[in-house]
Write a protein that holds these residues in place. Structure first.
Motif, PDB file in Angstrom:
ATOM      1  N   ALA A 164      94.430  -9.268 -72.568  1.00 50.81           N
ATOM      2  CA  ALA A 164      95.555  -9.662 -73.421  1.00 50.81           C
ATOM      3  C   ALA A 164      96.887  -9.388 -72.720  1.00 50.81           C
ATOM      4  O   ALA A 164      97.813 -10.214 -72.773  1.00 50.81           O
ATOM      5  N   TYR A 165      96.974  -8.245 -72.043  1.00 51.93           N
ATOM      6  CA  TYR A 165      98.203  -7.916 -71.306  1.00 51.93           C
ATOM      7  C   TYR A 165      98.411  -8.911 -70.164  1.00 51.93           C
ATOM      8  O   TYR A 165      99.544  -9.349 -69.901  1.00 51.93           O
ATOM      9  N   ARG A 166      97.327  -9.261 -69.501  1.00 50.29           N
ATOM     10  CA  ARG A 166      97.410 -10.217 -68.389  1.00 50.29           C
ATOM     11  C   ARG A 166      97.942 -11.570 -68.868  1.00 50.29           C
ATOM     12  O   ARG A 166      98.738 -12.220 -68.169  1.00 50.29           O
ATOM     13  N   GLN A 167      97.520 -12.000 -70.048  1.00 47.42           N
ATOM     14  CA  GLN A 167      97.979 -13.282 -70.568  1.00 47.42           C
ATOM     15  C   GLN A 167      99.472 -13.277 -70.878  1.00 47.42           C
ATOM     16  O   GLN A 167     100.126 -14.318 -70.837  1.00 47.42           O
ATOM     17  N   ARG A 168     100.007 -12.104 -71.184  1.00 43.63           N
ATOM     18  CA  ARG A 168     101.442 -11.994 -71.487  1.00 43.63           C
ATOM     19  C   ARG A 168     102.291 -11.936 -70.227  1.00 43.63           C
ATOM     20  O   ARG A 168     103.463 -12.320 -70.246  1.00 43.63           O
ATOM     21  N   THR A 169     101.702 -11.443 -69.122  1.00 41.87           N
ATOM     22  CA  THR A 169     102.503 -11.186 -67.921  1.00 41.87           C
ATOM     23  C   THR A 169     102.203 -12.124 -66.754  1.00 41.87           C
ATOM     24  O   THR A 169     103.023 -12.227 -65.832  1.00 41.87           O
ATOM     25  N   ALA A 170     101.070 -12.799 -66.756  1.00 44.60           N
ATOM     26  CA  ALA A 170     100.690 -13.649 -65.621  1.00 44.60           C
ATOM     27  C   ALA A 170     101.602 -14.870 -65.538  1.00 44.60           C
ATOM     28  O   ALA A 170     102.074 -15.394 -66.562  1.00 44.60           O
ATOM     29  N   THR A 171     101.844 -15.339 -64.320  1.00 43.81           N
ATOM     30  CA  THR A 171     102.678 -16.525 -64.125  1.00 43.81           C
ATOM     31  C   THR A 171     101.981 -17.774 -64.640  1.00 43.81           C
ATOM     32  O   THR A 171     102.607 -18.658 -65.223  1.00 43.81           O
ATOM     33  N   HIS A 172     100.665 -17.847 -64.424  1.00 49.12           N
ATOM     34  CA  HIS A 172      99.883 -18.999 -64.885  1.00 49.12           C
ATOM     35  C   HIS A 172      98.674 -18.489 -65.670  1.00 49.12           C
ATOM     36  O   HIS A 172      97.544 -18.480 -65.169  1.00 49.12           O
ATOM     37  N   PRO A 173      98.888 -18.054 -66.910  1.00 45.86           N
ATOM     38  CA  PRO A 173      97.789 -17.475 -67.703  1.00 45.86           C
ATOM     39  C   PRO A 173      96.797 -18.536 -68.150  1.00 45.86           C
ATOM     40  O   PRO A 173      97.094 -19.742 -68.134  1.00 45.86           O
ATOM     41  N   LEU A 174      95.611 -18.087 -68.556  1.00 42.38           N
ATOM     42  CA  LEU A 174      94.598 -19.009 -69.069  1.00 42.38           C
ATOM     43  C   LEU A 174      95.024 -19.606 -70.402  1.00 42.38           C
ATOM     44  O   LEU A 174      94.702 -20.751 -70.710  1.00 42.38           O
ATOM     45  N   ILE A 175      95.726 -18.811 -71.217  1.00 44.32           N
ATOM     46  CA  ILE A 175      96.232 -19.282 -72.509  1.00 44.32           C
ATOM     47  C   ILE A 175      97.757 -19.277 -72.474  1.00 44.32           C
ATOM     48  O   ILE A 175      98.367 -18.255 -72.153  1.00 44.32           O
ATOM     49  N   THR A 176      98.368 -20.417 -72.763  1.00 45.70           N
ATOM     50  CA  THR A 176      99.823 -20.507 -72.778  1.00 45.70           C
ATOM     51  C   THR A 176     100.394 -19.506 -73.785  1.00 45.70           C
ATOM     52  O   THR A 176     100.022 -19.539 -74.969  1.00 45.70           O
ATOM     53  N   PRO A 177     101.277 -18.580 -73.347  1.00 53.16           N
ATOM     54  CA  PRO A 177     101.778 -17.523 -74.245  1.00 53.16           C
ATOM     55  C   PRO A 177     102.401 -18.040 -75.536  1.00 53.16           C
ATOM     56  O   PRO A 177     102.265 -17.411 -76.584  1.00 53.16           O
ATOM     57  N   SER A 178     103.083 -19.187 -75.470  1.00 52.35           N
ATOM     58  CA  SER A 178     103.740 -19.700 -76.681  1.00 52.35           C
ATOM     59  C   SER A 178     102.729 -20.026 -77.775  1.00 52.35           C
ATOM     60  O   SER A 178     103.052 -19.973 -78.966  1.00 52.35           O
ATOM     61  N   LEU A 179     101.490 -20.335 -77.388  1.00 49.15           N
ATOM     62  CA  LEU A 179     100.462 -20.641 -78.383  1.00 49.15           C
ATOM     63  C   LEU A 179     100.144 -19.417 -79.238  1.00 49.15           C
ATOM     64  O   LEU A 179      99.859 -19.536 -80.433  1.00 49.15           O
ATOM     65  N   LEU A 180     100.177 -18.239 -78.616  1.00 43.22           N
ATOM     66  CA  LEU A 180      99.836 -17.022 -79.341  1.00 43.22           C
ATOM     67  C   LEU A 180     100.912 -16.653 -80.357  1.00 43.22           C
ATOM     68  O   LEU A 180     100.687 -15.803 -81.223  1.00 43.22           O
ATOM     69  N   LYS A 181     102.087 -17.274 -80.241  1.00 44.76           N
ATOM     70  CA  LYS A 181     103.148 -17.059 -81.224  1.00 44.76           C
ATOM     71  C   LYS A 181     103.104 -18.101 -82.342  1.00 44.76           C
ATOM     72  O   LYS A 181     103.884 -18.015 -83.297  1.00 44.76           O
ATOM     73  N   ASN A 182     102.206 -19.062 -82.194  1.00 43.85           N
ATOM     74  CA  ASN A 182     102.055 -20.126 -83.183  1.00 43.85           C
ATOM     75  C   ASN A 182     101.078 -19.652 -84.254  1.00 43.85           C
ATOM     76  O   ASN A 182      99.882 -19.507 -83.997  1.00 43.85           O
ATOM     77  N   ARG A 183     101.568 -19.391 -85.456  1.00 44.73           N
ATOM     78  CA  ARG A 183     100.727 -18.834 -86.519  1.00 44.73           C
ATOM     79  C   ARG A 183      99.544 -19.738 -86.860  1.00 44.73           C
ATOM     80  O   ARG A 183      98.420 -19.271 -87.078  1.00 44.73           O
TER      81      ARG A 183
ATOM     82  N   SER B  69      96.012 -26.462 -72.768  1.00 44.47           N
ATOM     83  CA  SER B  69      95.662 -25.050 -72.863  1.00 44.47           C
ATOM     84  C   SER B  69      95.016 -24.737 -74.200  1.00 44.47           C
ATOM     85  O   SER B  69      94.043 -23.977 -74.275  1.00 44.47           O
ATOM     86  N   ALA B  70      95.552 -25.326 -75.282  1.00 44.01           N
ATOM     87  CA  ALA B  70      95.012 -25.067 -76.617  1.00 44.01           C
ATOM     88  C   ALA B  70      93.581 -25.563 -76.739  1.00 44.01           C
ATOM     89  O   ALA B  70      92.699 -24.866 -77.249  1.00 44.01           O
ATOM     90  N   SER B  71      93.327 -26.774 -76.260  1.00 43.42           N
ATOM     91  CA  SER B  71      91.982 -27.346 -76.336  1.00 43.42           C
ATOM     92  C   SER B  71      90.995 -26.530 -75.508  1.00 43.42           C
ATOM     93  O   SER B  71      89.887 -26.220 -75.953  1.00 43.42           O
ATOM     94  N   GLY B  72      91.408 -26.162 -74.290  1.00 41.15           N
ATOM     95  CA  GLY B  72      90.542 -25.352 -73.440  1.00 41.15           C
ATOM     96  C   GLY B  72      90.262 -23.993 -74.042  1.00 41.15           C
ATOM     97  O   GLY B  72      89.148 -23.483 -73.964  1.00 41.15           O
ATOM     98  N   SER B  73      91.276 -23.402 -74.682  1.00 42.96           N
ATOM     99  CA  SER B  73      91.099 -22.096 -75.315  1.00 42.96           C
ATOM    100  C   SER B  73      90.069 -22.166 -76.425  1.00 42.96           C
ATOM    101  O   SER B  73      89.213 -21.280 -76.563  1.00 42.96           O
ATOM    102  N   PHE B  74      90.137 -23.224 -77.230  1.00 44.95           N
ATOM    103  CA  PHE B  74      89.177 -23.352 -78.322  1.00 44.95           C
ATOM    104  C   PHE B  74      87.756 -23.572 -77.808  1.00 44.95           C
ATOM    105  O   PHE B  74      86.796 -23.034 -78.362  1.00 44.95           O
ATOM    106  N   SER B  75      87.618 -24.355 -76.743  1.00 41.28           N
ATOM    107  CA  SER B  75      86.289 -24.563 -76.175  1.00 41.28           C
ATOM    108  C   SER B  75      85.691 -23.242 -75.711  1.00 41.28           C
ATOM    109  O   SER B  75      84.518 -22.947 -75.950  1.00 41.28           O
ATOM    110  N   SER B  76      86.504 -22.424 -75.051  1.00 37.13           N
ATOM    111  CA  SER B  76      86.029 -21.119 -74.579  1.00 37.13           C
ATOM    112  C   SER B  76      85.724 -20.184 -75.741  1.00 37.13           C
ATOM    113  O   SER B  76      84.699 -19.494 -75.745  1.00 37.13           O
ATOM    114  N   ILE B  77      86.616 -20.157 -76.743  1.00 40.84           N
ATOM    115  CA  ILE B  77      86.404 -19.271 -77.893  1.00 40.84           C
ATOM    116  C   ILE B  77      85.130 -19.642 -78.630  1.00 40.84           C
ATOM    117  O   ILE B  77      84.371 -18.766 -79.083  1.00 40.84           O
TER     118      ILE B  77
END
Length: 472
Positions: free
Chosen positions: A257-276, A408-416
């Motif tokens: 989770a920390y890596r996703q917040r700080t990485a230059t090219h994270p697996l999950i776009t950080p702005s998505l995690l702020k989307n309720r 990123s959103a579609s890929g995240s859901f496939s992985s989840i």
């Protein structure tokens, strides 16, 4: 006459090539869907003949799903970086080889390792198909392709358990369960030959594409730690190793989770995690898919171990459920999700709860004397509920995502979905086996109660998802 004929010939050849590519991509996806589900029916037979007991039963499905979920997004990025054709061939070749190892495995450890390898190479293979079609197909052909994907993959989800049941009952060449994996050798080799001949060359991949290997590695350690601790602890007791494994898993997930917040090219776009709406959908997906996938596995175990039916009859007994999955999937993606949005997710979960409650009432009344015919209507209802909710959660959750976040959103859901399936199969199966002391009927009742509670917990979260599904 020549001037008129040549374009027609080229168009005909081009059309045939597009259909051949589509057939190849569907073959790859069908192999994934079938191999993700065959062990639902085959697990008791494999454990009985190969040894490994309850622990092996718990690992057969999650091992595949774990590797697939962790590496799915990475597979797509690697295709962008090195070319989809190359990754498709590597994925298909590796999947075929891993299937051969699984089919010839002499012991449980090698079989589980082979299942992990199947999932890993499948994660390299599956994302390339859509990218290849997007580049090679015109808009009309893409529409035809997407129209065929749902029905064919729906049939594949039915084919997996049914195929496993019939192959085991047929005992081909005295090989029992092994042909369910060895069949992939024939299909995989045929797929590789076809891929070499027809897939367009794309050696000009974008080498600037960044793949977050560290993020994927930490996520893999997190999931492996959690699953290993859960399976070993529930099977052999909660000793130091199983508890330490769980702790490592939790700490590694925090690091991810920390890596996703700080990485230059994270697996999950950080702005998505702020989307309720997106995060709510992600949580609904995680809990509902985990509960539903685990239940499907346990139902197969209950039919074979509790009702004492053969693998073939167990696969036929689950047919109403899979028919409900396919029928409701067509209805959902045929227009219902666009009309109803998150209400369809809510309706699907409620229907799933009704179906599970129905089965609970039947088991509580009749125990292990139940007939498959008595269970059929309730199984169909469960299939409808699972399909209406599972198929629409990602589409609705992406309703407020920005266009640049869609990939990123579609890929995240496939992985989840894959990771939730791995967690659910392991957790729900563990609950079932831990409750077997008073009898299998009691174990099935406890499992259903847990699944009902988990599914009910997702209902309030659905109200936080976007009202309408994504338009495209």
């Amino acid at each position: 006459m020549t001037i008129l004929t040549e374009p027609a010939v080229r168009t005909g050849r081009s059309s045939r090539l597009m259909w051949a590519i589509l057939a190849l991509v569907i073959l790859a996806d069908a192999l994934d869907v079938i191999d993700a589900t065959v062990t639902n029916i085959a697990a008791p037979t494999i454990a009985a003949e190969l040894g490994g007991g309850v622990s092996l039963v718990k690992w057969l499905g999650p091992a595949y799903m774990l590797a697939m979920g962790v590496l799915l997004v990475v597979g797509g990025r690697l295709g962008d970086k090195f070319g989809q054709r190359r990754l498709f061939l590597i994925g298909m070749g590796g999947f075929t080889l891993a299937s051969a190892v699984a089919g010839f495995s002499p012991d449980p450890t090698l079989l589980v390792i082979a299942r992990v390898a199947q999932g890993a190479f499948g994660a390299l293979l599956i994302p390339q198909g859509m990218a290849i079609m997007t580049k090679a197909f015109d808009r009309e052909m893409l529409a035809k392709a997407f129209g065929l994907f749902g029905p064919i993959l729906g049939l594949s989800s039915v084919a997996g358990p049914v195929l496993a049941g019939f192959i085991i009952s047929a005992d081909l060449f005295g090989l029992s369960w092994r042909p369910i994996f060895l069949l992939n050798i024939v299909l995989g080799v045929a797929g590789m030959i076809l891929a070499v001949r027809i897939l367009p060359r794309d050696d000009d991949g974008d080498r600037s594409t960044v793949v977050d290997g560290w993020g994927s590695g930490v996520l893999g350690i997190a999931m492996l730690g959690l699953l290993y601790g859960l399976i070993q602890g529930s099977t052999n007791g909660w000793g130091v190793i199983s508890i330490a494994s769980m702790v490592i898993g939790v700490l590694s997930f925090a690091a991810f989770a920390y890596r996703q917040r700080t990485a230059t090219h994270p697996l999950i776009t950080p702005s998505l995690l702020k989307n309720r709406g997106f995060t709510s959908g992600l949580l609904v997906c995680l809990v509902a898919v985990a509960a539903g996938t685990g239940l499907l596995f346990v139902l197969s175990l209950f039919l074979q171990e509790g009702l004492q039916v053969s693998p073939k009859n167990a696969s036929l007994g689950l047919m109403p459920l899979t028919l409900g999955l396919v029928a409701a999937g067509f209805a959902a993606m045929g227009g219902l999700v666009a009309k109803l949005g998150r209400r369809l997710v809510f309706i699907g979960l409620v229907i799933d709860i009704v179906g599970c409650g129905w089965v609970l009432a039947l088991v509580a009344h009749s125990g292990t004397t139940l007939s498959l015919w008595a269970l059929a209507p309730a199984f169909f209802v469960i299939g409808v509920g699972i399909s209406l909710s599972f198929a629409t959660i990602p589409v609705v959750a992406l309703g407020t995502a920005k266009p640049e976040e869609a990939g990123s959103a579609s890929g995240s859901f496939s992985s989840i979905q894959q990771l939730a399936s791995a967690i659910g199969s392991a957790a729900v199966t563990s609950i079932f086996f831990r409750a077997t002391t008073p009898g299998l009927a009691h174990a099935m009742e406890i499992t259903l109660i847990v699944v009902l509670a988990l599914t009910a917990l997702t209902l309030p979260l659905v109200t936080l998802m976007p009202r309408q599904a994504a338009e495209d």
